[in-house]
Design a protein around this motif. Structure first.
Motif, short mmCIF file in Angstrom:
data_model
loop_
_atom_site.label_atom_id
_atom_site.label_comp_id
_atom_site.label_asym_id
_atom_site.label_seq_id
_atom_site.Cartn_x
_atom_site.Cartn_y
_atom_site.Cartn_z
N GLY A 98 0.62 -1.02 0.07
CA GLY A 98 0.05 0.20 -0.04
C GLY A 98 0.74 1.17 -0.01
O GLY A 98 2.03 1.11 0.02
N THR A 99 0.29 2.45 0.11
CA THR A 99 0.75 3.70 0.10
C THR A 99 -0.14 4.72 0.77
O THR A 99 -1.04 4.45 1.03
CB THR A 99 1.22 4.26 -1.54
N VAL B 143 1.68 13.54 -5.93
CA VAL B 143 2.40 12.51 -6.48
C VAL B 143 1.58 10.98 -6.24
O VAL B 143 2.27 10.12 -6.46
CB VAL B 143 3.62 12.44 -5.64
N LEU B 144 0.20 11.03 -6.19
CA LEU B 144 -0.72 9.84 -6.11
C LEU B 144 -0.21 8.93 -7.05
O LEU B 144 0.01 7.73 -6.68
CB LEU B 144 -1.89 10.20 -5.55
N LYS B 145 -0.35 9.48 -8.33
CA LYS B 145 -0.28 8.45 -9.32
C LYS B 145 0.99 7.86 -9.24
O LYS B 145 1.28 6.67 -9.59
CB LYS B 145 -0.60 9.28 -10.82
N ASP B 146 2.30 8.68 -9.13
CA ASP B 146 3.38 7.85 -9.16
C ASP B 146 3.59 7.11 -8.14
O ASP B 146 4.16 5.80 -8.03
CB ASP B 146 4.64 9.02 -8.95
N ALA B 147 2.98 7.25 -6.64
CA ALA B 147 3.05 6.29 -5.63
C ALA B 147 2.37 5.02 -6.00
O ALA B 147 2.91 3.82 -5.65
CB ALA B 147 2.16 7.00 -4.45
N LEU B 148 0.92 5.19 -6.81
CA LEU B 148 0.42 3.68 -7.00
C LEU B 148 1.02 3.10 -7.80
O LEU B 148 1.24 1.72 -7.77
CB LEU B 148 -0.99 4.19 -7.59
N VAL C 51 -4.01 9.37 4.94
CA VAL C 51 -4.81 8.64 4.08
C VAL C 51 -3.85 7.40 3.52
O VAL C 51 -2.60 7.53 3.20
CB VAL C 51 -5.18 9.43 2.68
N VAL C 52 -4.66 6.38 3.80
CA VAL C 52 -3.74 5.03 3.45
C VAL C 52 -4.45 4.33 2.25
O VAL C 52 -5.87 4.38 2.28
CB VAL C 52 -3.69 3.92 4.34
N VAL C 53 -3.82 3.98 1.23
CA VAL C 53 -4.53 3.32 -0.04
C VAL C 53 -3.76 1.80 -0.06
O VAL C 53 -2.76 1.69 0.05
CB VAL C 53 -3.95 4.13 -1.43
N SER C 54 -4.72 1.07 0.24
CA SER C 54 -4.19 -0.49 0.54
C SER C 54 -4.37 -1.22 -0.79
O SER C 54 -5.45 -1.16 -1.58
CB SER C 54 -5.05 -1.10 1.47
N PHE C 55 -3.43 -2.04 -1.40
CA PHE C 55 -3.45 -2.84 -2.66
C PHE C 55 -3.90 -4.22 -1.97
O PHE C 55 -4.22 -5.27 -2.76
CB PHE C 55 -2.21 -2.87 -3.33
N GLY C 56 -3.60 -4.59 -0.67
CA GLY C 56 -3.91 -6.08 -0.32
C GLY C 56 -2.50 -6.87 -1.11
O GLY C 56 -1.50 -6.50 -1.08
N THR C 57 -3.18 -8.03 -1.44
CA THR C 57 -2.16 -8.83 -2.36
C THR C 57 -2.40 -8.68 -3.71
O THR C 57 -1.88 -9.28 -4.61
CB THR C 57 -2.34 -10.22 -1.83
N THR C 58 -3.13 -7.49 -4.19
CA THR C 58 -3.41 -7.37 -5.56
C THR C 58 -2.53 -6.21 -6.21
O THR C 58 -1.87 -5.64 -5.72
CB THR C 58 -4.80 -7.03 -5.87
N ASP C 59 -2.61 -6.36 -7.40
CA ASP C 59 -1.96 -5.13 -8.21
C ASP C 59 -2.95 -3.62 -8.44
O ASP C 59 -2.61 -3.09 -9.37
CB ASP C 59 -1.60 -5.47 -9.59
N ARG C 60 -3.95 -3.62 -7.45
CA ARG C 60 -4.64 -2.33 -7.84
C ARG C 60 -5.34 -2.03 -6.64
O ARG C 60 -5.28 -3.01 -5.59
CB ARG C 60 -5.92 -2.72 -8.75
N PRO C 61 -5.56 -0.85 -6.47
CA PRO C 61 -6.05 -0.23 -5.03
C PRO C 61 -7.48 -0.96 -4.60
O PRO C 61 -8.52 -0.86 -5.47
CB PRO C 61 -6.26 1.22 -5.22
N THR C 62 -7.50 -1.47 -3.37
CA THR C 62 -8.66 -2.14 -2.85
C THR C 62 -9.36 -1.54 -1.97
O THR C 62 -10.64 -1.78 -1.54
CB THR C 62 -8.48 -3.61 -2.52
N GLU C 63 -8.77 -0.50 -1.43
CA GLU C 63 -9.41 0.03 0.01
C GLU C 63 -8.47 1.29 0.31
O GLU C 63 -7.59 1.39 0.13
CB GLU C 63 -9.27 -0.96 1.21
N ILE C 64 -9.39 2.38 0.59
CA ILE C 64 -9.02 3.76 1.02
C ILE C 64 -9.34 3.71 2.40
O ILE C 64 -10.34 3.80 2.78
CB ILE C 64 -9.39 5.05 0.11
N CYS C 65 -8.31 4.16 3.42
CA CYS C 65 -8.85 4.22 4.84
C CYS C 65 -8.25 5.53 5.65
O CYS C 65 -7.26 5.94 4.88
CB CYS C 65 -8.00 2.83 5.65
N LEU C 66 -8.73 5.96 6.29
CA LEU C 66 -8.28 7.20 7.39
C LEU C 66 -8.00 6.70 8.65
O LEU C 66 -8.83 6.41 9.50
CB LEU C 66 -9.46 8.12 7.45
N PRO C 67 -6.62 6.23 8.80
CA PRO C 67 -6.08 5.55 9.99
C PRO C 67 -6.57 6.22 11.41
O PRO C 67 -6.64 5.67 12.52
CB PRO C 67 -4.57 5.54 9.87
#
Length: 166
Positions: free
Chosen positions: A66-67, A152-157, A74-90
């Motif tokens: 994730g990133t 820089v979100l696109k670069d981070a993803l 803000v956390v963008v989680s990919f889990g075990t995939t190659d795409r974002p699966t969840e956006i969380c506010l820790p």
């Protein structure tokens, strides 16, 4: 596995080793990135920093990636995939309450009680400049608003996908 036409072992052609296994380079958008030996990474431009990390599950060896923005709002989680699966506010932790996310002037979306929302908001985030989050912090039962820069979100993803492949 090289990406984006990079030289073997690099994310982009201009990547170079610095010291002790640290690799740095610049993305086509002009963001500077740094990949650490432990496969964590950062991408930064104009003072905006996003952090990338992957953790190996000690039970099943899954690589969960994730990133998040440098302030961990803000956390963008990919889990075990190659795409974002969840956006969380820790920071959201008030039982029974929900949080909210809003990209630029788009309609705000409500999270689940755990402060997370499905990955479907990513397309809007990639087009946006700012994400406003509204969380409720225990035990105060009051809103706490923050703004996160999406520069820089696109670069981070993309960096998450690259780091997952290492």
């Amino acid at each position: 596995m090289a990406a984006h036409g990079a030289a073997a072992g690099g994310w982009y052609p201009n990547e170079h080793p610095v010291e002790m296994g640290i690799r740095t380079g610049t993305t086509p958008s002009g963001a500077e990135y740094r990949i650490m030996p432990d496969k964590s990474a950062t991408v930064a431009k104009d003072g905006v920093i996003w952090v990338v990390s992957c953790k190996i599950d000690p039970i099943n060896d899954d690589k969960n990636c994730g990133t998040h923005d440098v302030f961990e709002r803000v956390v963008v989680s990919f889990g075990t995939t190659d795409r974002p699966t969840e956006i969380c506010l820790p920071g959201h932790d008030f039982p029974g309450r929900t949080a909210f996310l809003r990209v630029d002037k788009n309609k705000a979306v409500e999270t689940r009680e755990d402060g997370c929302f499905g990955g479907g908001l990513i397309a809007q985030m990639l087009k946006g400049k700012k994400l406003v989050s509204r969380i409720v912090v225990w035990p105060y039962d009051r809103f706490d608003d923050d703004t996160t820069d999406l520069l820089v979100l696109k670069d981070a993803l993309e960096l998450v996908k690259y780091v997952r492949s290492l």
